[in-house]
Design an enzyme around this catalytic site. Structure first.
Site, mmCIF file in Angstrom:
data_model
loop_
_atom_site.group_PDB
_atom_site.id
_atom_site.type_symbol
_atom_site.label_atom_id
_atom_site.label_comp_id
_atom_site.label_asym_id
_atom_site.label_seq_id
_atom_site.Cartn_x
_atom_site.Cartn_y
_atom_site.Cartn_z
ATOM 1 N N SER A 184 1.174 -0.969 -0.284
ATOM 2 C CA SER A 184 0.194 0.248 0.032
ATOM 3 C C SER A 184 0.852 1.384 -0.178
ATOM 4 O O SER A 184 0.012 2.217 -0.478
ATOM 5 C CB SER A 184 -0.907 -0.086 1.109
ATOM 6 O OG SER A 184 0.233 -0.164 2.240
ATOM 7 N N HIS A 212 -5.083 -3.516 -2.545
ATOM 8 C CA HIS A 212 -5.008 -2.495 -3.664
ATOM 9 C C HIS A 212 -5.126 -3.030 -4.722
ATOM 10 O O HIS A 212 -4.739 -2.244 -6.135
ATOM 11 C CB HIS A 212 -3.698 -1.392 -3.312
ATOM 12 C CG HIS A 212 -3.934 -0.810 -2.019
ATOM 13 N ND1 HIS A 212 -4.269 0.250 -1.678
ATOM 14 C CD2 HIS A 212 -3.587 -1.541 -0.398
ATOM 15 C CE1 HIS A 212 -4.432 1.014 -0.363
ATOM 16 N NE2 HIS A 212 -3.803 -0.374 0.296
ATOM 17 N N LYS A 244 -11.936 0.451 -1.351
ATOM 18 C CA LYS A 244 -10.638 1.363 -2.262
ATOM 19 C C LYS A 244 -11.755 1.522 -3.810
ATOM 20 O O LYS A 244 -11.941 2.366 -4.166
ATOM 21 C CB LYS A 244 -9.895 0.206 -2.023
ATOM 22 C CG LYS A 244 -9.151 1.133 -0.862
ATOM 23 C CD LYS A 244 -7.399 -0.024 -0.070
ATOM 24 C CE LYS A 244 -7.560 0.853 1.507
ATOM 25 N NZ LYS A 244 -6.692 -0.136 1.822
HETATM 26 C C1 LIG Z 1 -6.642 0.090 4.119
HETATM 27 C C2 LIG Z 1 -5.831 -1.566 3.820
HETATM 28 C C3 LIG Z 1 -6.682 -2.672 5.042
HETATM 29 C C4 LIG Z 1 -7.964 -2.228 5.718
HETATM 30 O O1 LIG Z 1 -8.940 -2.072 5.377
HETATM 31 P P1 LIG Z 1 -10.182 -1.046 5.767
HETATM 32 O O2 LIG Z 1 -11.608 -1.935 4.909
HETATM 33 O O3 LIG Z 1 -9.865 0.676 5.479
HETATM 34 O O4 LIG Z 1 -9.912 -1.063 7.303
HETATM 35 C C5 LIG Z 1 -6.309 -3.553 4.997
HETATM 36 N N1 LIG Z 1 -4.915 -4.355 4.610
HETATM 37 C C6 LIG Z 1 -4.300 -3.294 3.672
HETATM 38 C C7 LIG Z 1 -3.313 -3.791 2.289
HETATM 39 C C8 LIG Z 1 -4.939 -2.091 3.118
HETATM 40 O O5 LIG Z 1 -4.305 -0.888 2.353
#
Ligand SMILES: *Cc1c(COP(=O)(O)O)cnc(C)c1O
Length: 404
Positions: A184, A212, A244
Site C-alpha cells: 500500500s 489495493h 478502495k
Molecule cells: C486499507 C487496507 C486495509 C484496511 O481496510 P479497511 O477496509 O480500510 O479497514 C487492510 N489491508 C490493506 C493492505 C489496506 O491497504
C-alpha cells in the site's frame, strides 16, 4: 489536579514530541467534487491521494443502488450477522464477490482491518508460526501480534530469507504466511508465485490481502492473485476490501466453503460486531457489476500510470519502482515531505506526505495515487508542479543510489 487534568498532563509531552519530530497528524475535512477533485478550505484541488482507483466512490449508480436499499430497509442492520443482521442483500453480495474472485464462498466483514484481525486470529493456532512481510499493512501485523501465534517478519519481498526462516519453523501447528498482494505504501507487487510455492512446500497456509489489487489488477479486475496466474487452490485465503477500488465500504474473506464455515464459528471480529448497513452492500453489488462490465476504467487508469511514469522518468523524479496506481515519490526526511505536500497544495494538488511510523524511518514519501477519475491533463499538470518543486538534490541522490 483533577483526574482529567492528570491524564492530559501525561499525554501532552507525547504530543509535543510528535510535533517536534514533524510527525504530527490531523484530519482535514474536505468535500468531494467531480473528476478527481475535492473542495478543501474553500478551494478546489485535484486529489492524488485517495484509494478510489476506479472513480467509483462518486459514481451515481452506486449511490442510486444504496438509496433504493435505504428506502427499503433503513439505515442500520440492527445486529450482528449471526443474530438478526444478515440480510438477503448481504447474501447476494457474498455470492457475487466469491464468483468474481473465483472462490467457493466469501464472508463479509465490516472493514479490512476487522477482516484481517479476525481471519489471522481464527487460523493461527496457539504457537503457530506466522510469517509476514515487513511492509505488510498494520492490520495484518496487528492481527498477528494479537494472536496466539508467533510472529516473524521477513525483509520485504525477500523469498530467500523467508525460505530459510520457514525451513526452521515447526511444521505443527501449520504456519501461516501472510502478505499484501500490492503493497500500500510502495506500490510494488508481492512475489506471489514464489510465496505460493514456498507455502506449498512447507505446508503453510498462504493469506493474501488484496486491498489495493482488487478491481485494479488481473483479468476482469479480479486482483493480484489472478494477475499472478494463481487461484484458490494455491492461495486458500483471500482478503479483499470494498472501500478502495470498489468505492464502497467493508471487506470480505474468500475461500472454500469449509474455510468460511470455520470463520463463521471462530472469527471474533465477524461474530461480535454489527453487520454492515444493507445499503452499503447494495452499493457494493453495483460496484462489482461495474468492475466486471467496464474494463475501460482500468484501461484508462493503467494508461495514466504509464504516462505518469514516463513523465517522472524524463524529469529524473525519485519515483519508486511501481507499475501500479500507487506511485510514491521517495523524499526521505519527514519535514521535507510535509513541505512538498504543502507547496503542492498551494499549487492545487492534494498529495499526502506519508511519514513514520506508517513507513520506516528515513523513507518519508509523497504517496501519489492515480485514479480512473483523473484526466490526462491533470496528470500532466501534476508532473509540471513536481518538476518545479522537487529539489534537484533529491533527484541526484536518487540517481546516486541507483548507480551505487
Ligand atoms: C486499507 C487496507 C486495509 C484496511 O481496510 P479497511 O477496509 O480500510 O479497514 C487492510 N489491508 C490493506 C493492505 C489496506 O491497504
Amino acid at each position: 489536579m483533577t483526574p482529567a487534568g492528570r491524564l492530559d498532563a501525561r499525554l501532552a509531552p507525547v504530543l509535543a514530541q510528535r510535533r517536534a519530530d514533524g510527525l504530527w497528524r490531523a484530519c482535514r475535512a474536505l468535500t468531494p467534487a467531480p473528476a478527481g477533485t475535492v473542495r478543501l478550505g474553500g478551494r478546489e484541488v485535484v486529489s492524488f491521494c485517495s484509494n478510489d482507483y476506479l472513480g467509483l466512490a462518486g459514481e451515481p449508480r452506486l449511490a442510486a443502488a444504496a438509496a433504493e436499499e435505504l428506502a427499503r430497509s433503513g439505515t442500520g442492520s440492527g445486529s450482528a450477522h449471526l443474530i438478526a443482521g444478515h440480510r438477503e442483500v448481504h447474501e447476494r453480495l457474498e455470492q457475487a464477490l466469491a464468483a468474481w474472485v473465483g472462490y467457493e464462498r466469501a464472508l463479509l466483514f465490516s472493514t479490512g482491518y476487522m477482516a484481517n484481525l479476525g481471519v489471522i486470529n481464527a487460523l493461527a493456532e496457539p504457537g503457530a508460526a506466522i510469517f509476514q512481510d515487513r511492509l505488510n499493512h498494520a492490520s495484518l501485523l496487528d492481527g498477528g501480534w494479537l494472536s496466539r501465534g508467533r510472529m516473524h517478519r521477513y525483509p520485504h519481498a525477500d523469498t530467500a530469507a523467508l525460505a530459510a526462516a520457514l525451513a526452521e519453523a515447526p511444521s505443527e501447528p501449520p504456519a501461516l504466511l501472510v502478505t499484501d498482494g500490492l503493497f500500500s505504501m510502495d506500490g510494488d507487487l508481492a512475489p506471489l508465485p514464489a510465496l505460493a510455492q514456498l507455502a506449498e512446500a512447507q505446508g503453510a497456509t498462504l493469506l493474501v490481502d488484496d486491498a489495493h489489487g482488487l478491481g485494479v489488477l488481473g483479468p476482469g479486475g479480479r486482483g493480484s492473485v489472478a494477475a499472478a496466474g494463481l487461484d484458490a487452490a494455491q492461495v486458500p485465503v483471500y482478503v479483499g476490501t470494498l472501500g478502495k477500488a470498489l468505492g464502497s465500504f467493508g471487506a470480505f474473506v474468500a475461500g472454500s466453503a469449509t474455510l468460511i464455515d470455520f470463520l463463521v464459528q471462530r472469527a471474533r471480529t465477524f461474530i461480535y460486531t454489527t453487520a454492515p448497513p444493507p445499503a452499503m452492500a447494495a452499493a457494493t453489488l453495483a460496484a462489482v457489476a461495474i468492475c466486471r462490465a467496464e474494463p475501460g476504467r482500468r484501461r484508462h487508469l493503467h494508461r495514466l500510470v504509464a504516462r505518469f511514469r514516463a513523465g517522472a522518468a524524463a524529469r529524473g523524479l525519485p519515483v519508486m519502482p511501481s507499475s501500479t496506481p500507487i506511485q510514491p515519490l521517495r523524499v526521505g526526511e519527514a519535514a521535507l515531505a510535509l513541505e512538498l505536500s504543502a507547496r503542492l497544495l498551494e499549487a492545487g494538488f492534494l498529495v499526502t506526505a506519508i511519514r513514520p511510523p506508517t513507513v520506516p524511518p528515513g523513507t518519508a514519501r509523497l504517496r501519489i495515487t492515480l485514479s480512473a477519475a483523473h484526466t490526462d491533463s491533470q496528470v500532466a499538470d501534476l508532473l509540471v508542479q513536481l518538476d518545479r518543486l522537487v529539489p534537484m538534490s533529491l533527484r541526484s541522490a536518487q540517481t546516486d543510489a541507483c548507480a551505487g
